[in-house]
Scaffold this active site. Sequence first.
Site, PDB file in Angstrom:
ATOM      1  N   ASN A  10       0.861  -1.181   0.000  1.00 33.93           N
ATOM      2  CA  ASN A  10       0.000   0.000   0.000  1.00 33.93           C
ATOM      3  C   ASN A  10       0.895   1.227   0.000  1.00 33.93           C
ATOM      4  O   ASN A  10       1.457   1.595   1.031  1.00 33.93           O
ATOM      5  CB  ASN A  10      -0.889  -0.049   1.254  1.00 33.93           C
ATOM      6  CG  ASN A  10      -1.824   1.140   1.340  1.00 33.93           C
ATOM      7  OD1 ASN A  10      -1.805   2.027   0.480  1.00 33.93           O
ATOM      8  ND2 ASN A  10      -2.628   1.166   2.377  1.00 33.93           N
ATOM      9  N   HIS A 176     -13.193   2.113   1.273  1.00 37.83           N
ATOM     10  CA  HIS A 176     -13.190   1.006   2.248  1.00 37.83           C
ATOM     11  C   HIS A 176     -13.874  -0.242   1.677  1.00 37.83           C
ATOM     12  O   HIS A 176     -14.317  -1.111   2.441  1.00 37.83           O
ATOM     13  CB  HIS A 176     -13.941   1.376   3.557  1.00 37.83           C
ATOM     14  CG  HIS A 176     -13.260   2.397   4.406  1.00 37.83           C
ATOM     15  ND1 HIS A 176     -13.947   3.306   5.177  1.00 37.83           N
ATOM     16  CD2 HIS A 176     -11.948   2.640   4.621  1.00 37.83           C
ATOM     17  CE1 HIS A 176     -13.094   4.077   5.829  1.00 37.83           C
ATOM     18  NE2 HIS A 176     -11.877   3.702   5.499  1.00 37.83           N
ATOM     19  N   ARG A 237     -11.596  14.239   9.941  1.00 37.33           N
ATOM     20  CA  ARG A 237     -12.476  14.691   8.850  1.00 37.33           C
ATOM     21  C   ARG A 237     -13.875  14.961   9.391  1.00 37.33           C
ATOM     22  O   ARG A 237     -14.391  14.193  10.195  1.00 37.33           O
ATOM     23  CB  ARG A 237     -12.547  13.631   7.755  1.00 37.33           C
ATOM     24  CG  ARG A 237     -11.292  13.549   6.916  1.00 37.33           C
ATOM     25  CD  ARG A 237     -11.394  12.428   5.892  1.00 37.33           C
ATOM     26  NE  ARG A 237     -10.324  11.468   6.085  1.00 37.33           N
ATOM     27  CZ  ARG A 237     -10.330  10.226   5.626  1.00 37.33           C
ATOM     28  NH1 ARG A 237     -11.347   9.782   4.920  1.00 37.33           N
ATOM     29  NH2 ARG A 237      -9.306   9.418   5.851  1.00 37.33           N
ATOM     30  N   GLY A 327     -10.451  -0.090  13.774  1.00 35.02           N
ATOM     31  CA  GLY A 327      -9.882   0.065  15.125  1.00 35.02           C
ATOM     32  C   GLY A 327     -10.914   0.412  16.185  1.00 35.02           C
ATOM     33  O   GLY A 327     -10.910  -0.152  17.287  1.00 35.02           O
ATOM     34  N   GLU A 381      -7.764  -6.235   5.432  1.00 35.09           N
ATOM     35  CA  GLU A 381      -7.716  -5.823   4.023  1.00 35.09           C
ATOM     36  C   GLU A 381      -6.553  -6.490   3.294  1.00 35.09           C
ATOM     37  O   GLU A 381      -6.659  -6.822   2.119  1.00 35.09           O
ATOM     38  CB  GLU A 381      -7.620  -4.297   3.942  1.00 35.09           C
ATOM     39  CG  GLU A 381      -8.927  -3.631   4.348  1.00 35.09           C
ATOM     40  CD  GLU A 381      -8.777  -2.166   4.721  1.00 35.09           C
ATOM     41  OE1 GLU A 381      -8.277  -1.885   5.830  1.00 35.09           O
ATOM     42  OE2 GLU A 381      -9.159  -1.311   3.917  1.00 35.09           O
TER      43      GLU A 381
HETATM   44  P1  ADP Z   1      -6.714   3.218  10.181  1.00 33.58           P
HETATM   45  O1  ADP Z   1      -7.966   3.754   9.576  1.00 33.58           O
HETATM   46  O2  ADP Z   1      -5.595   4.202  10.149  1.00 33.58           O
HETATM   47  O3  ADP Z   1      -6.340   1.822   9.717  1.00 33.58           O
HETATM   48  P2  ADP Z   1      -7.487   1.898  12.652  1.00 33.58           P
HETATM   49  O4  ADP Z   1      -8.466   0.995  11.982  1.00 33.58           O
HETATM   50  O5  ADP Z   1      -6.277   1.287  13.260  1.00 33.58           O
HETATM   51  O6  ADP Z   1      -7.053   3.107  11.736  1.00 33.58           O
HETATM   52  O7  ADP Z   1      -8.306   2.685  13.801  1.00 33.58           O
HETATM   53  C1  ADP Z   1      -7.733   3.707  14.540  1.00 33.58           C
HETATM   54  C2  ADP Z   1      -8.744   4.169  15.565  1.00 33.58           C
HETATM   55  O8  ADP Z   1      -9.093   3.057  16.426  1.00 33.58           O
HETATM   56  C3  ADP Z   1      -8.215   5.269  16.485  1.00 33.58           C
HETATM   57  O9  ADP Z   1      -9.205   6.259  16.670  1.00 33.58           O
HETATM   58  C4  ADP Z   1      -7.985   4.526  17.774  1.00 33.58           C
HETATM   59  O10 ADP Z   1      -8.095   5.352  18.896  1.00 33.58           O
HETATM   60  C5  ADP Z   1      -9.126   3.525  17.747  1.00 33.58           C
HETATM   61  N1  ADP Z   1      -8.928   2.487  18.749  1.00 33.58           N
HETATM   62  C6  ADP Z   1      -7.979   1.517  18.779  1.00 33.58           C
HETATM   63  N2  ADP Z   1      -8.094   0.811  19.939  1.00 33.58           N
HETATM   64  C7  ADP Z   1      -9.119   1.357  20.644  1.00 33.58           C
HETATM   65  C8  ADP Z   1      -9.738   1.091  21.908  1.00 33.58           C
HETATM   66  N3  ADP Z   1      -9.303   0.108  22.684  1.00 33.58           N
HETATM   67  N4  ADP Z   1     -10.785   1.869  22.292  1.00 33.58           N
HETATM   68  C9  ADP Z   1     -11.220   2.868  21.507  1.00 33.58           C
HETATM   69  N5  ADP Z   1     -10.693   3.168  20.321  1.00 33.58           N
HETATM   70  C10 ADP Z   1      -9.646   2.426  19.887  1.00 33.58           C
END
Ligand code: ADP
Length: 395
Positions: A10, A176, A237, A327, A381
């Site tokens: 990526n 996505h 955003r 996440g 992904e």
């Molecule tokens: P990306 O879109 O960059 O791949 P991710 O899918 O890793 O991002 O998601 C990132 C988000 O997930 C961030 O806002 C992070 O705070 C949130 N996140 C990760 N673990 C937790 C958790 N335990 N509780 C709440 N939010 C979380």
Amino acid sequence: MSARNILVINCGSSSIKFALVNEAQTTFPLQGLAERLGSPEAVIHWQFGDVKETLSLPGADHQVALGEILPLAQEAAGGRLSGIGHRVVHGGEHFTDARLIDESVIEGIRTSAQLAPLHNPAHLIGIAATMSLFPDLPQVSVFDTAFHQTMPPHAYRYAVPEFLYKEHGVRRYGFHGTSHRYVSKRAAEMAGLPVEDSAWLSAHLGNGCSTCAIVNGESRDTSMGLTPLEGLVMGTRSGDVDPNLHSYLERTLGWTIEQVDRMLNNDSGLKGLSGLSNDMRTLSEACLSGHPGAVLAFEVFCYRLAKSLAGMACALPRLNGLIFTGGIGENSAAVRERTVEHLKLFGFQLDAEANARCTRGLAGEIQAAGSPRVIVVPTNEERQIALDTLALLDA
Ligand code: ADP
């Protein structure tokens, strides 16, 4: 035949995320990130098995970084790399599924670059570099937009003059797609339903966030549009705002289009609302101590998410379940709980204990008895891109 290995790449404007996917293993034998490419601080971090390594490459560009990454991938694959899968953000209307890369595909990605000026040119640099370094390996591009090409016109057209669509491609594309496709297939497997005869609402909640209505394995509507700014509240955003906001800020503050764009993409969302952070973990902790900005950001995030899911329900003939991923979707029991509270009219209710349990990669159903399914599904992904690449190699 021994299990095959696909390198998934990526390429961003100054970074390359990579993972080696082995079709028989659930974890990635090798994964890493090259970042700050083109600067004196250019560096590659990777993990090979349990060993973590870092290589500093001052001034390295994509080609130089890939020159280091590809031999690593060959080594991790025992010299048997079967192909390379490239994630490509925007395929416009050219691509409805993954494609073996040839000149016409490269031309299609180039043509779509108008719609993704930050992403597609970086993908093309990565594709050119891997093709010159490994001319004999099959290479596949997997598009974030392709899954949503099954949306009907009433879901993808904006109510603006027709020539803007016909001549300039102004329509909703959605993003996505690889994640929504992967988790809806997994959810169907978990529920024991054929994906070709199932209907889902899906919420991918990462730094970028989107919802999707998926019927019989096809996207029927999604919350992102021409660009990934439309729809939900995200990390930085804004998601949907009044389309007149640009002219209002121009009139009242004298802001340029670039200033408004930057504000909406980089300074808004959870970050703008909370005045604290774009990170849901930080906000969840701050909510516990009653930080007013964090509480507001959390509430707006969940309400807008629920409202989008309720809207997506218009695209479904029936409902087999609601999927949370990304996440936030995979880890935040609090976001899931609050969002589902806003969807009581649909009969959704969570089992508090099951909801609290499904975090850190644990998949499962979290609804209370009598509620339609609510499923937490970790997205993957990279694996989906590898599966698409393998499917094309088999074809
Ligand atoms: P990306 O879109 O960059 O791949 P991710 O899918 O890793 O991002 O998601 C990132 C988000 O997930 C961030 O806002 C992070 O705070 C949130 N996140 C990760 N673990 C937790 C958790 N335990 N509780 C709440 N939010 C979380």
